[in-house]
Design an enzyme around this catalytic site. Structure first.
Site, PDB file in Angstrom:
ATOM      1  N   GLU A 118       0.057  -0.881   5.935  1.00  0.00           N
ATOM      2  CA  GLU A 118       1.125  -0.293   6.743  1.00  0.00           C
ATOM      3  C   GLU A 118       0.935   1.207   6.874  1.00  0.00           C
ATOM      4  O   GLU A 118       1.146   1.784   7.941  1.00  0.00           O
ATOM      5  CB  GLU A 118       2.494  -0.611   6.111  1.00  0.00           C
ATOM      6  CG  GLU A 118       3.669  -0.436   7.064  1.00  0.00           C
ATOM      7  CD  GLU A 118       4.189   0.985   7.153  1.00  0.00           C
ATOM      8  OE1 GLU A 118       4.915   1.288   8.098  1.00  0.00           O
ATOM      9  OE2 GLU A 118       3.857   1.815   6.279  1.00  0.00           O
ATOM     10  N   ASP A 142       0.854  -1.205   0.000  1.00  0.00           N
ATOM     11  CA  ASP A 142       0.000   0.000   0.000  1.00  0.00           C
ATOM     12  C   ASP A 142       0.884   1.248   0.000  1.00  0.00           C
ATOM     13  O   ASP A 142       2.065   1.197   0.372  1.00  0.00           O
ATOM     14  CB  ASP A 142      -0.976   0.012   1.184  1.00  0.00           C
ATOM     15  CG  ASP A 142      -0.280   0.110   2.550  1.00  0.00           C
ATOM     16  OD1 ASP A 142       0.782  -0.526   2.731  1.00  0.00           O
ATOM     17  OD2 ASP A 142      -0.802   0.818   3.431  1.00  0.00           O
TER      18      ASP A 142
END
Ligand code: BES
Ligand code: ZN
Length: 456
Positions: free
Chosen positions: A153, A88
């Site tokens: 994250e 991500d």
């Protein structure tokens, strides 16, 4: 190893083309409208693992974004590596400040510019290609490896602690390898042995039920924008020390030995200041810049919102004011305890003239490790092979929440070997990764997986 390195050298341009495709997927975990892209990126990552020759590749669902898993466990008796990274990325705003579009990776002066180039897709891809080179060239790996690549994250890895607790068998390993941080400086590779933690909050103040004419009502009620400023002003004193009672209780003081080591690092404060465009540096009295960033906690305002901010002037009393604030934490501060101390102090300093709401956002524990161990020595040798220079040892100011979870839940040490640069513009416009570092990083990672097979 020579053949594997030849393979990496021959494929240099192909890696960059493939990385461009990876960077084209806008896998922004913070924005719900990108949920489809995030999943597409997980699938792309899984395909890349399959293409590299990994086995048991699959998406594992979590209550949030899926985790990408793949392994190769064909080296009985050799150590098992858990490679962790994230697919991500951060949002791209303000998008108008990008020189080229954030999801059309563009190479300029030997650097590839795109959101996720350094943080963290480029660095994840480096390890996938290192494994691919071994498997394509020799049909096997010197070690066993499990890839564990998450998609949350950048939003605090909120589902990952639970995931690690419930998937211990899938994650069983001897050492964790991570590349999600910058190196100390251009030409100075490093191994990072400490990260700060984080505690993040939103503060909402309400003064009245709606905005008011500032002439008719100014003087009769409190202005929440002003109250917010007064509250924030009480969080730190002028020397940069945080005023929350108990905040420093668990802060581990820097040892004289560590301070002495850091003084030897080639850090140029004037260059640092100029690159940041800051008129003057500022931080807690009594500590150097590196000490302030690596080993001291902070209180920061991340965003403010209140009242009229358009062109011209408008005489209004805003009904509400909002701030996003966060604290970077150091060993041995605990995010939950800090949250309680902060909320208690906030309630204390907030006047009764406004309604206060505090919302806890994400957090993460700080992490620090002894670095005199066989895995770190193996990484040092590999980095020297890839970059032609032995690494220095540093701490970092950023956070990777799951690293302390690996230590606590799995009892597995982590080796952080990042190839980004301090000016990589992570989280900012024009994020970039140096392609020389990317290439050397693939070679270093390939050596790392060979060196870890012979640790002692
Ligand atoms: N790659 C960074 C972590 C990092 C940044 C390590 C700088 C070393 C130096 C990671 O992607 C990140 O941005 N983490 C967040 C975590 C947060 C959302 C809990 C951070 O540090 O803000
Ligand atoms: Zn990040």
């Amino acid at each position: 190893m020579d053949q594997t390195v030849d393979f990496i050298n021959v494929n240099r341009d192909r890696y960059v083309e493939e990385l461009k495709a990876y960077l084209a997927i806008p896998s922004i975990s913070a924005l719900p409208e990108h949920a489809g892209d995030v999943r597409r990126c997980a699938e792309w990552t899984a395909e890349a693992l399959r293409g590299a020759g990994l086995q048991n590749v699959r998406l594992i669902e979590t209550p949030g974004n899926p985790v990408v898993y793949g392994d190769w466990l064909g080296a009985p008796g050799a150590p098992t590596v858990l490679f962790y990274g994230h697919y991500d990325v951060q949002p791209v705003d303000p998008v108008e400040l990008w020189t080229s579009p954030p999801f059309e990776a563009t190479v300029r002066d030997g650097e590839i510019y795109a959101r996720g180039a350094a943080d963290d897709k480029g660095q994840v891809f480096m390890h996938i290609k290192a494994v691919e080179a071994h498997l394509k060239q020799t049909g096997k790996l010197p070690i066993n490896i499990r890839f564990f690549i998450e998609g949350e994250e950048e939003v605090g890895s909120v589902h990952l602690d639970e995931f690690v607790r419930t998937h211990k068998a899938d994650l069983a390993a001897d050492v964790v390898v991570i590349s999600d941080s910058p190196m100390f400086d251009r030409g100075i590779p490093s191994i990072c042995y400490g990260l700060r933690g984080l505690a993040y909050f939103q503060i909402d103040l309400r003064g009245t039920k709606s905005d008011l004419h500032s002439g008719s009502f100014g003087g009769a009620v409190a202005n929440p924008a002003f109250v917010l400023a007064q509250i924030l002003n009480q969080m730190k004193d002028r020397s940069g020390r945080i005023r929350i009672p108990g905040f420093y209780d668990d802060v581990r003081e820097l040892s004289e030995a560590e301070r002495a080591e850091w003084k030897k690092l080639p850090f140029n404060e004037t260059r640092y200041r100029k690159e940041l465009g800051a008129p003057k540096l500022f931080g807690e009295t009594g500590y150097s810049t590196l000490e302030r960033v690596w080993a001291r906690p902070t209180f920061e305002v991340n965003g403010l919102l209140s009242g009229f901010t358009g062109d011209g002037a408008k005489t209004v009393l805003p009904a509400t004011a909002m701030a996003k604030v966060s604290m970077r934490l150091v060993p041995d501060q605990q995010p939950e305890k800090i949250a309680e101390l902060f909320e208690a102090y906030l309630n204390d300093v907030c006047p009764k003239t406004v309604e206060l709401t505090v919302t806890r956002m994400h957090g993460g524990k700080p992490w620090m490790t002894e670095f005199d161990n066989k895995f770190v020595r193996a990484a040092g040798r590999a980095i020297e092979r890839g970059f032609g220079k032995a690494p220095v040892f540093n701490r970092e100011g950023g956070s990777i929440p799951v690293v302390s979870t690996f230590q606590e839940e799995l009892g597995v040490p982590s080796v952080l070997f990042g190839v980004g640069l301090p000016d990589e513009n992570a989280h900012a416009p024009d994020e970039k990764l140096d392609l020389g570092n990317f290439h050397n990083g693939i070679i270093a990672a390939a050596y790392l997986y060979a060196e870890l097979a012979v640790v002692e």
